[in-house]
Design an enzyme around this catalytic site. Structure first.
Site, PDB file in Angstrom:
ATOM      1  N   SER A  65       3.101  -2.471  10.473  1.00  0.00           N
ATOM      2  CA  SER A  65       4.546  -2.454  10.755  1.00  0.00           C
ATOM      3  C   SER A  65       5.263  -3.745  10.374  1.00  0.00           C
ATOM      4  O   SER A  65       6.103  -4.239  11.134  1.00  0.00           O
ATOM      5  CB  SER A  65       4.801  -2.109  12.228  1.00  0.00           C
ATOM      6  OG  SER A  65       4.333  -0.806  12.492  1.00  0.00           O
ATOM      7  N   GLU A 120      -5.576  -5.782  10.484  1.00  0.00           N
ATOM      8  CA  GLU A 120      -4.589  -4.736  10.770  1.00  0.00           C
ATOM      9  C   GLU A 120      -4.901  -4.093  12.118  1.00  0.00           C
ATOM     10  O   GLU A 120      -5.725  -3.157  12.177  1.00  0.00           O
ATOM     11  CB  GLU A 120      -4.635  -3.652   9.697  1.00  0.00           C
ATOM     12  CG  GLU A 120      -4.285  -4.126   8.306  1.00  0.00           C
ATOM     13  CD  GLU A 120      -3.690  -2.993   7.477  1.00  0.00           C
ATOM     14  OE1 GLU A 120      -2.579  -3.143   7.001  1.00  0.00           O
ATOM     15  OE2 GLU A 120      -4.360  -1.949   7.327  1.00  0.00           O
ATOM     16  N   GLY A 139       2.741  -1.351   4.451  1.00  0.00           N
ATOM     17  CA  GLY A 139       2.734   0.099   4.242  1.00  0.00           C
ATOM     18  C   GLY A 139       4.134   0.590   3.938  1.00  0.00           C
ATOM     19  O   GLY A 139       4.675   0.345   2.855  1.00  0.00           O
ATOM     20  N   GLY A 178       2.087   1.833  11.439  1.00  0.00           N
ATOM     21  CA  GLY A 178       2.917   3.044  11.426  1.00  0.00           C
ATOM     22  C   GLY A 178       3.872   3.165  12.597  1.00  0.00           C
ATOM     23  O   GLY A 178       4.334   4.262  12.886  1.00  0.00           O
ATOM     24  N   HIS A 191      -9.656   0.794   5.245  1.00  0.00           N
ATOM     25  CA  HIS A 191      -8.351   0.980   5.891  1.00  0.00           C
ATOM     26  C   HIS A 191      -8.532   1.938   7.079  1.00  0.00           C
ATOM     27  O   HIS A 191      -9.324   2.875   7.003  1.00  0.00           O
ATOM     28  CB  HIS A 191      -7.345   1.548   4.880  1.00  0.00           C
ATOM     29  CG  HIS A 191      -5.949   1.562   5.425  1.00  0.00           C
ATOM     30  ND1 HIS A 191      -5.509   2.552   6.269  1.00  0.00           N
ATOM     31  CD2 HIS A 191      -4.916   0.701   5.267  1.00  0.00           C
ATOM     32  CE1 HIS A 191      -4.252   2.288   6.607  1.00  0.00           C
ATOM     33  NE2 HIS A 191      -3.873   1.175   6.022  1.00  0.00           N
ATOM     34  N   ASN A 234       0.874  -1.170   0.000  1.00  0.00           N
ATOM     35  CA  ASN A 234       0.000   0.000   0.000  1.00  0.00           C
ATOM     36  C   ASN A 234       0.915   1.224   0.000  1.00  0.00           C
ATOM     37  O   ASN A 234       1.528   1.531   1.021  1.00  0.00           O
ATOM     38  CB  ASN A 234      -0.885  -0.050   1.261  1.00  0.00           C
ATOM     39  CG  ASN A 234      -1.690   1.213   1.476  1.00  0.00           C
ATOM     40  OD1 ASN A 234      -1.752   2.077   0.584  1.00  0.00           O
ATOM     41  ND2 ASN A 234      -2.303   1.354   2.638  1.00  0.00           N
ATOM     42  N   TRP A 235       0.989   1.882  -1.149  1.00  0.00           N
ATOM     43  CA  TRP A 235       1.919   3.021  -1.268  1.00  0.00           C
ATOM     44  C   TRP A 235       1.400   4.276  -0.561  1.00  0.00           C
ATOM     45  O   TRP A 235       2.080   5.292  -0.526  1.00  0.00           O
ATOM     46  CB  TRP A 235       2.187   3.323  -2.743  1.00  0.00           C
ATOM     47  CG  TRP A 235       3.223   2.431  -3.372  1.00  0.00           C
ATOM     48  CD1 TRP A 235       3.859   1.381  -2.779  1.00  0.00           C
ATOM     49  CD2 TRP A 235       3.750   2.520  -4.697  1.00  0.00           C
ATOM     50  NE1 TRP A 235       4.752   0.818  -3.662  1.00  0.00           N
ATOM     51  CE2 TRP A 235       4.703   1.497  -4.844  1.00  0.00           C
ATOM     52  CE3 TRP A 235       3.508   3.367  -5.786  1.00  0.00           C
ATOM     53  CZ2 TRP A 235       5.413   1.298  -6.031  1.00  0.00           C
ATOM     54  CZ3 TRP A 235       4.212   3.171  -6.971  1.00  0.00           C
ATOM     55  CH2 TRP A 235       5.153   2.138  -7.083  1.00  0.00           C
ATOM     56  N   LYS A 236       0.175   4.204  -0.062  1.00  0.00           N
ATOM     57  CA  LYS A 236      -0.426   5.372   0.614  1.00  0.00           C
ATOM     58  C   LYS A 236      -0.245   6.633  -0.249  1.00  0.00           C
ATOM     59  O   LYS A 236      -0.392   6.529  -1.469  1.00  0.00           O
ATOM     60  CB  LYS A 236       0.160   5.514   2.022  1.00  0.00           C
ATOM     61  CG  LYS A 236       0.013   4.220   2.833  1.00  0.00           C
ATOM     62  CD  LYS A 236       0.202   4.401   4.291  1.00  0.00           C
ATOM     63  CE  LYS A 236      -0.001   3.062   4.987  1.00  0.00           C
ATOM     64  NZ  LYS A 236      -0.066   3.163   6.423  1.00  0.00           N
TER      65      LYS A 236
HETATM   66  P1  PGA Z   1       2.671   0.144   7.957  1.00  0.00           P
HETATM   67  O1  PGA Z   1       1.222   0.366   7.335  1.00  0.00           O
HETATM   68  O2  PGA Z   1       3.200  -1.146   7.374  1.00  0.00           O
HETATM   69  O3  PGA Z   1       3.446   1.342   7.557  1.00  0.00           O
HETATM   70  O4  PGA Z   1       2.499   0.039   9.443  1.00  0.00           O
HETATM   71  C1  PGA Z   1       0.348  -0.713   7.150  1.00  0.00           C
HETATM   72  C2  PGA Z   1      -0.943  -0.225   6.574  1.00  0.00           C
HETATM   73  O5  PGA Z   1      -1.324   0.922   6.846  1.00  0.00           O
HETATM   74  O6  PGA Z   1      -1.608  -0.957   5.836  1.00  0.00           O
END
Ligand code: PGA
Length: 314
Positions: free
Chosen positions: A224, A176, A245, A182, A106, A12-14
């Site tokens: 994470s 999640e 992420g 994060g 999400h 997920n490139w956000k």
């Molecule tokens: P992260 O994000 O791996 O940076 O914790 C995961 C997500 O938001 O799907």
């Protein structure tokens, strides 16, 4: 988990990268990773690479992935079909771009206003357009009384409320835990704890629907994930893949995760890394005779100092 199982490794490139040219460069690297790990020899599992970029980069990624097994997904979708809805993106639009999966619910979208009700409508839109949905669920925090388990059950029930039994084959659940997303302090769930959650989610699906839905539903983990914890999460957590992420923003880190998951043992990986490091140092020293000479000079002068500091016997 069965050998040669296919794992979905979704990045997920956000809201990254900043420009389309950066997205294009990264896409070509992901394309190579997808080829490498689709059927890696001696691998424990084959990996299905999926990248979910921001909307404006979807077409660019589709073009870059042409002829490769890598898939392109989206991070969200509108609850509406179309019409006067400024800023919204309909599921039919994503379908026409060839998007294979859409992330829905999400925690970052829920924090921006998506309720379970809205998530269930979005899920319906995704299914209606023959696309796969990655439904994110997870508790905000944990409590000793286990109340968080009820919260997850309620979230799951409400989000899936509009689906009929035949729709479930197009849904993937991403567990999640919000508190693990994060983080910078290595706080992801352990494989053992994750396995308990996977069992619990399957039990809930059995209670709410039936045995076949409970056993066939793919469950991913997100929060994470790093190269350090990926092996434990996949092989002890008994999940069917990952939703990554930050570690998926950089193709190198993403590939490191793929390698660690797919190769036979972690020890093997560490050995390989150590060998590569040693070989690179030897190569660099060979390339840099000045560095070698200065090293020899330091050793010689240290020997001289040692000799002169020895007590002199008369
Ligand atoms: P992260 O994000 O791996 O940076 O914790 C995961 C997500 O938001 O799907």
């Amino acid at each position: 988990m069965h050998k040669n199982k296919k794992l979905l490794i979704a990045a997920n490139w956000k809201m990254t990268p900043a420009t389309v040219s950066e997205a294009r460069k990264k896409a070509f690297l992901f394309r190579e990773i997808a080829k490498r790990y689709m059927r890696a020899p001696k691998a424990k599992a084959s990996l299905q690479v999926l990248v979910c970029p921001p909307f404006p980069f979807i077409s660019e990624l589709k073009a870059a992935f042409k002829g490769s097994p890598a898939l392109v997904g989206a991070q969200d979708v509108s609850e509406f079909d179309g019409g006067s809805k400024t800023g919204e993106v309909a599921s039919t639009m994503l379908q026409s771009l060839g998007v294979s999966h859409v992330v829905v619910g999400h925690s970052e979208r829920r924090a921006a206003g998506d309720t379970d009700e809205r998530v269930s409508i979005k899920l319906g839109q995704i299914i209606r357009t023959n696309t796969h949905a990655i439904l994110c669920i997870g508790e905000d925090k944990r409590d000793e009384e286990g109340e968080y388990l009820n919260a997850i059950k309620a979230q799951l029930k409400a989000s899936l409320a509009r689906l009929s039994n035949t729709d479930f084959s197009r849904v993937v659940i991403a567990y999640e835990p919000v508190w693990a997303i994060g983080r910078t302090d290595n706080v992801a769930l352990s494989g053992h704890d994750l396995h308990q959650m996977v069992i619990y989610i399957r039990k809930m699906l059995r209670d709410l629907y039936n045995d076949s839905i409970a056993t066939s539903m793919k469950i991913l983990y997100g929060g994470s994930v790093t190269p350090e914890n990926a092996e434990d999460i996949i092989w002890n957590g008994e999940v069917d893949g990952l939703l990554i992420g930050r570690a998926g923003f950089d193709p190198k880190t993403y590939e490191e995760i793929c390698r660690i998951i797919a190769l036979p043992t972690h020890a093997n990986v560490i050995m390989r890394q150590a060998t590569i490091k040693k070989m690179t140092t030897i190569k660099n020293n060979k390339k840099n005779p000045k560095k070698e000479k200065s090293k020899e000079k330091t050793v010689r002068s240290m020997k001289r100092v040692k000799k002169s500091s020895k007590p002199k016997h008369r």
